[in-house]
Design an enzyme around this catalytic site. Structure first.
Site, PDB file in Angstrom:
ATOM      1  N   GLY A 276       0.834  -1.197   0.000  1.00 22.53           N
ATOM      2  CA  GLY A 276       0.000   0.000   0.000  1.00 22.53           C
ATOM      3  C   GLY A 276       0.868   1.246   0.000  1.00 22.53           C
TER       4      GLY A 276
ATOM      5  CD  GLN B 193       3.749   5.777   2.537  1.00 24.90           C
ATOM      6  OE1 GLN B 193       2.752   5.214   2.133  1.00 24.90           O
ATOM      7  NE2 GLN B 193       4.811   5.101   2.979  1.00 24.90           N
TER       8      GLN B 193
ATOM      9  CB  CYS C  12       6.362   2.086   7.172  1.00 28.09           C
ATOM     10  SG  CYS C  12       5.851   3.621   6.392  1.00 28.09           S
ATOM     11  CG  LEU C  13       6.608   0.976   0.907  1.00 22.61           C
ATOM     12  CD1 LEU C  13       5.795   1.350  -0.317  1.00 22.61           C
ATOM     13  CD2 LEU C  13       7.665  -0.053   0.555  1.00 22.61           C
TER      14      LEU C  13
ATOM     15  CG  HIS D 249       0.698   1.117   7.493  1.00 24.21           C
ATOM     16  ND1 HIS D 249       1.728   0.781   8.342  1.00 24.21           N
ATOM     17  CD2 HIS D 249       1.234   1.924   6.554  1.00 24.21           C
ATOM     18  CE1 HIS D 249       2.840   1.378   7.922  1.00 24.21           C
ATOM     19  NE2 HIS D 249       2.577   2.065   6.829  1.00 24.21           N
ATOM     20  CD  GLU D 250      -0.810   2.461   3.128  1.00 19.78           C
ATOM     21  OE1 GLU D 250      -0.347   3.604   3.073  1.00 19.78           O
ATOM     22  OE2 GLU D 250      -0.078   1.451   3.139  1.00 19.78           O
TER      23      GLU D 250
ATOM     24  CG  HIS E 108       1.250   6.684   5.836  1.00 19.46           C
ATOM     25  ND1 HIS E 108       2.452   7.206   6.257  1.00 19.46           N
ATOM     26  CD2 HIS E 108       1.498   5.387   5.559  1.00 19.46           C
ATOM     27  CE1 HIS E 108       3.373   6.255   6.245  1.00 19.46           C
ATOM     28  NE2 HIS E 108       2.820   5.134   5.826  1.00 19.46           N
TER      29      HIS E 108
HETATM   30 ZN    ZN Z   1       3.694   3.324   5.706  1.00 23.08          ZN
END
Ligand code: ZN
Length: 166
Positions: A46, A51, A89-90, A131-132, A135
């Site tokens: 995701g 991000q 997390c990216l 999670h998203e 963000h």
């Molecule tokens: Zn993340």
């Protein structure tokens, strides 16, 4: 299709609340496509708009064997149970922590055609949504870690910052 550079921990855009999407136009559709491309490049499940530096309430995700999906102005309407999952997390690559969150959620929002969505999600999908959504509210994974996990994460992030340029 273009790919964005993913914003990393320490970038202030990651700690600010994103605003509601008011117009679903060609620009937004393009943004969603480029975010999917960026998510694929990074091998992520995701990706939320902040991000890639865009403060809009939009995220994309893709479960294995399924088509990518974009969700606009998502809201968690209901949640149930507890489930532990190794979450990463990216924007904080390489760090994973077992985190307990609700196991099932009901997510509402809109798709790129402006159609209302209502998705019952469980386990990995529910985790991805939570999670998203964090963000979009300017919350990073670090904010849901317990005290010891957070210490460990900060130590590792400091170590990485120090090794840059050496
Ligand atoms: Zn993340």
């Amino acid at each position: 299709m273009a790919s964005y550079q993913i914003r990393m921990f320490g970038d202030p855009v990651l700690t600010q609340r994103s605003g509601e999407v008011t117009d679903i136009d060609a620009k937004l559709v393009q943004l969603a496509e480029d975010m999917v491309h960026t998510m694929h490049d990074a091998h992520g499940l995701g990706l939320a708009a902040p991000q890639v530096g865009i403060q809009k309430r939009l995220f994309v995700y893709q479960l294995p064997e399924q088509e990518p999906v974009a969700i606009i102005n998502p809201v968690i309407a209901d949640s149930r149970g507890e489930w532990e999952y190794e979450e990463g997390c990216l924007s904080i690559p390489g760090l994973f922590f077992p985190i307990v969150r609700p196991k099932e959620i009901l997510l509402t929002g809109f798709d790129l055609d402006g159609k209302e969505l209502s998705i019952e999600a469980d386990e990995v999908e529910a985790r991805c949504f939570q999670h998203e959504l964090d963000h979009l509210d300017g919350r990073l994974l670090l904010s849901v870690l317990d005290k010891d996990q957070k210490k460990e994460a900060m130590r590792e992030l400091r170590r990485r910052a120090e090794s840059v340029g050496s």
